[in-house]
Scaffold this motif. Structure first.
Motif, PDB file in Angstrom:
ATOM      1  N   ILE A  70       0.830  -1.204   0.000  1.00 15.24           N
ATOM      2  CA  ILE A  70       0.000   0.000   0.000  1.00 15.24           C
ATOM      3  C   ILE A  70       0.866   1.256   0.000  1.00 15.24           C
ATOM      4  N   GLU A  71       1.966   1.234   0.735  1.00 13.01           N
ATOM      5  CA  GLU A  71       2.856   2.390   0.792  1.00 13.01           C
ATOM      6  C   GLU A  71       3.461   2.706  -0.577  1.00 13.01           C
ATOM      7  N   LYS A  72       3.592   1.728  -1.436  1.00  9.01           N
ATOM      8  CA  LYS A  72       4.064   1.953  -2.799  1.00  9.01           C
ATOM      9  C   LYS A  72       2.893   2.246  -3.743  1.00  9.01           C
ATOM     10  N   PHE A  73       1.774   1.577  -3.491  1.00 11.16           N
ATOM     11  CA  PHE A  73       0.626   1.666  -4.404  1.00 11.16           C
ATOM     12  C   PHE A  73      -0.004   3.059  -4.431  1.00 11.16           C
ATOM     13  N   LEU A  74      -0.260   3.639  -3.269  1.00  7.56           N
ATOM     14  CA  LEU A  74      -0.971   4.921  -3.235  1.00  7.56           C
ATOM     15  C   LEU A  74      -0.214   6.041  -3.942  1.00  7.56           C
ATOM     16  N   PRO A  75       1.103   6.211  -3.719  1.00  5.32           N
ATOM     17  CA  PRO A  75       1.826   7.231  -4.496  1.00  5.32           C
ATOM     18  C   PRO A  75       1.824   6.937  -5.995  1.00  5.32           C
ATOM     19  N   ARG A 205      -5.657  24.480 -13.211  1.00  4.31           N
ATOM     20  CA  ARG A 205      -4.952  25.112 -12.093  1.00  4.31           C
ATOM     21  C   ARG A 205      -5.725  25.045 -10.776  1.00  4.31           C
ATOM     22  N   PRO A 206      -7.040  25.290 -10.745  1.00  3.24           N
ATOM     23  CA  PRO A 206      -7.737  25.186  -9.457  1.00  3.24           C
ATOM     24  C   PRO A 206      -7.615  23.798  -8.831  1.00  3.24           C
ATOM     25  N   ALA A 207      -7.685  22.759  -9.649  1.00  2.93           N
ATOM     26  CA  ALA A 207      -7.539  21.403  -9.115  1.00  2.93           C
ATOM     27  C   ALA A 207      -6.141  21.184  -8.565  1.00  2.93           C
ATOM     28  N   ARG A 208      -5.124  21.670  -9.289  1.00  2.00           N
ATOM     29  CA  ARG A 208      -3.752  21.506  -8.816  1.00  2.00           C
ATOM     30  C   ARG A 208      -3.519  22.290  -7.534  1.00  2.00           C
ATOM     31  N   ASP A 209      -4.115  23.473  -7.413  1.00  2.00           N
ATOM     32  CA  ASP A 209      -3.978  24.261  -6.188  1.00  2.00           C
ATOM     33  C   ASP A 209      -4.615  23.531  -5.004  1.00  2.00           C
ATOM     34  N   ARG A 210      -5.766  22.918  -5.235  1.00  2.00           N
ATOM     35  CA  ARG A 210      -6.424  22.166  -4.157  1.00  2.00           C
ATOM     36  C   ARG A 210      -5.589  20.954  -3.757  1.00  2.00           C
ATOM     37  N   ILE A 211      -4.996  20.291  -4.748  1.00  3.13           N
ATOM     38  CA  ILE A 211      -4.136  19.139  -4.451  1.00  3.13           C
ATOM     39  C   ILE A 211      -2.952  19.571  -3.597  1.00  3.13           C
ATOM     40  N   ALA A 212      -2.290  20.654  -3.995  1.00  2.00           N
ATOM     41  CA  ALA A 212      -1.129  21.134  -3.258  1.00  2.00           C
ATOM     42  C   ALA A 212      -1.487  21.512  -1.822  1.00  2.00           C
ATOM     43  N   ALA A 213      -2.684  22.060  -1.633  1.00  2.00           N
ATOM     44  CA  ALA A 213      -3.090  22.490  -0.297  1.00  2.00           C
ATOM     45  C   ALA A 213      -3.507  21.320   0.585  1.00  2.00           C
ATOM     46  N   ALA A 214      -4.170  20.325   0.006  1.00  4.01           N
ATOM     47  CA  ALA A 214      -4.760  19.251   0.809  1.00  4.01           C
ATOM     48  C   ALA A 214      -3.857  18.046   1.005  1.00  4.01           C
ATOM     49  N   GLN A 215      -2.978  17.773   0.047  1.00  4.20           N
ATOM     50  CA  GLN A 215      -2.187  16.541   0.099  1.00  4.20           C
ATOM     51  C   GLN A 215      -1.387  16.374   1.390  1.00  4.20           C
ATOM     52  N   PRO A 216      -0.652  17.397   1.836  1.00  7.86           N
ATOM     53  CA  PRO A 216       0.173  17.191   3.030  1.00  7.86           C
ATOM     54  C   PRO A 216      -0.618  16.791   4.274  1.00  7.86           C
ATOM     55  N   GLN A 217      -1.832  17.293   4.415  1.00 10.21           N
ATOM     56  CA  GLN A 217      -2.595  16.978   5.620  1.00 10.21           C
ATOM     57  C   GLN A 217      -3.492  15.761   5.440  1.00 10.21           C
ATOM     58  N   ASP A 218      -3.951  15.479   4.224  1.00  9.68           N
ATOM     59  CA  ASP A 218      -4.894  14.379   4.015  1.00  9.68           C
ATOM     60  C   ASP A 218      -4.226  13.033   3.779  1.00  9.68           C
ATOM     61  N   GLU A 219      -3.085  13.027   3.073  1.00 12.27           N
ATOM     62  CA  GLU A 219      -2.505  11.746   2.659  1.00 12.27           C
ATOM     63  C   GLU A 219      -2.071  10.860   3.829  1.00 12.27           C
ATOM     64  N   PRO A 220      -1.519  11.402   4.927  1.00  6.23           N
ATOM     65  CA  PRO A 220      -1.211  10.515   6.058  1.00  6.23           C
ATOM     66  C   PRO A 220      -2.444   9.800   6.603  1.00  6.23           C
ATOM     67  N   HIS A 221      -3.595  10.504   6.629  1.00  2.00           N
ATOM     68  CA  HIS A 221      -4.835   9.882   7.104  1.00  2.00           C
ATOM     69  C   HIS A 221      -5.312   8.821   6.118  1.00  2.00           C
ATOM     70  N   VAL A 222      -5.192   9.119   4.831  1.00  2.00           N
ATOM     71  CA  VAL A 222      -5.584   8.153   3.803  1.00  2.00           C
ATOM     72  C   VAL A 222      -4.752   6.880   3.931  1.00  2.00           C
ATOM     73  N   LEU A 223      -3.444   7.040   4.053  1.00  4.71           N
ATOM     74  CA  LEU A 223      -2.553   5.883   4.177  1.00  4.71           C
ATOM     75  C   LEU A 223      -2.873   5.086   5.441  1.00  4.71           C
ATOM     76  N   LYS A 224      -3.120   5.774   6.549  1.00  7.95           N
ATOM     77  CA  LYS A 224      -3.417   5.081   7.801  1.00  7.95           C
ATOM     78  C   LYS A 224      -4.673   4.224   7.679  1.00  7.95           C
ATOM     79  N   ILE A 225      -5.705   4.762   7.030  1.00  5.33           N
ATOM     80  CA  ILE A 225      -6.954   4.001   6.898  1.00  5.33           C
ATOM     81  C   ILE A 225      -6.782   2.840   5.922  1.00  5.33           C
ATOM     82  N   TRP A 226      -6.144   3.095   4.772  1.00 10.47           N
ATOM     83  CA  TRP A 226      -5.930   2.024   3.806  1.00 10.47           C
ATOM     84  C   TRP A 226      -5.097   0.895   4.410  1.00 10.47           C
ATOM     85  N   SER A 227      -4.195   1.219   5.328  1.00 10.50           N
ATOM     86  CA  SER A 227      -3.257   0.240   5.869  1.00 10.50           C
ATOM     87  C   SER A 227      -3.777  -0.495   7.105  1.00 10.50           C
TER      88      SER A 227
END
Length: 246
Positions: A70-75, A205-227
């Protein structure tokens, strides 16, 4: 894994990961590589082999691979989706069959979506897993407010229902899907490449801006739940329910 053919300057990428072109680490790694290999093409048509466009994530591999997989798959999932979404040339999805979960996101990452058969929709929540940031924002870009209902209700739509909410742009007879996809790709590629690329960048650009803003805080939670073991059990139960329904 991904068959590539040239049709007078238009590259056709065919997902060939039988039987239903489910997304695993290998296919997700191959997609950016295939896109880079055809960077000189005027446009791209993405389609699937067999009865499915892409039936989503290979959940069996997720369960069997555990945390290390999962740690390889999600990225890899995020990189593949972004590579398609950000490709500067015209990209047309020729949805030849079921496009579910990650398969729906693949189609949504394309500029234009044609569909001839099967169902399309987001089934992640039914399987018990949350959306990573990149797929979620690609879907938000494609659907806007209609995403709420599609995502939270786990709807599987036929081509007509998908067209009604803008998820699919055209419904095509099955025997004419690839021809129609090539024609639409050729029409889009008539725009000067630098103009098309810049316009696409501005639209995304709006989608990329949202990704840049949300990824750092959301992805650890996503990984924790998937794992988690709870998610692994939910996926086992979901896979069992699919087998019993056949």
């Amino acid at each position: 894994m991904i068959d590539v053919t040239d049709h007078q300057g238009i590259a056709v990428l065919t997902l060939a990961r039988g039987p239903v072109n489910a997304l695993d680490l290998e296919l997700l790694t191959a997609l950016p590589e295939a896109l880079a290999a055809v960077e000189g093409a005027h446009a791209i048509v993405l389609t699937g082999s067999g009865r499915s466009f892409c039936a989503g994530v290979n959940l069996k591999r997720i369960v069997e691979g555990g945390v290390q997989y999962i740690e390889k798959f999600l990225p890899a999932l995020s990189r593949a989706m972004l590579a398609l979404f950000e490709h500067p040339k015209p990209v047309v999805a020729a949805v030849n069959g079921h496009a579910l979960a990650g398969g729906c996101v693949l189609a949504a990452a394309c500029d234009l979506r044609l569909m001839s058969a099967g169902t399309i929709g987001l089934t992640e929540l039914a399987a018990g897993v949350p959306f990573p940031t990149v797929p979620l924002e690609i879907m938000r870009h494609a659907l806007g407010p209609a995403l709420d209902t599609l995502m939270l209700r786990n709807d599987r739509l036929n081509a007509g229902e998908a067209a009604a909410i803008g998820l699919v742009h055209e419904i095509i007879e099955p025997g004419h899907l690839l021809t129609a996809g090539l024609r639409r790709a050729e029409e889009l590629s008539a725009v000067p490449p630098e103009v098309y690329a810049l316009s696409k960048l501005q639209l995304h650009r709006p989608a990329r801006d949202r990704i840049a803003a949300a990824q750092p805080q959301d992805e650890p939670h996503v990984l924790k739940i998937w794992s988690s073991e709870r998610t692994a059990q939910s996926l086992r139960d979901y896979l069992d329910s699919l087998r019993q329904s056949r």
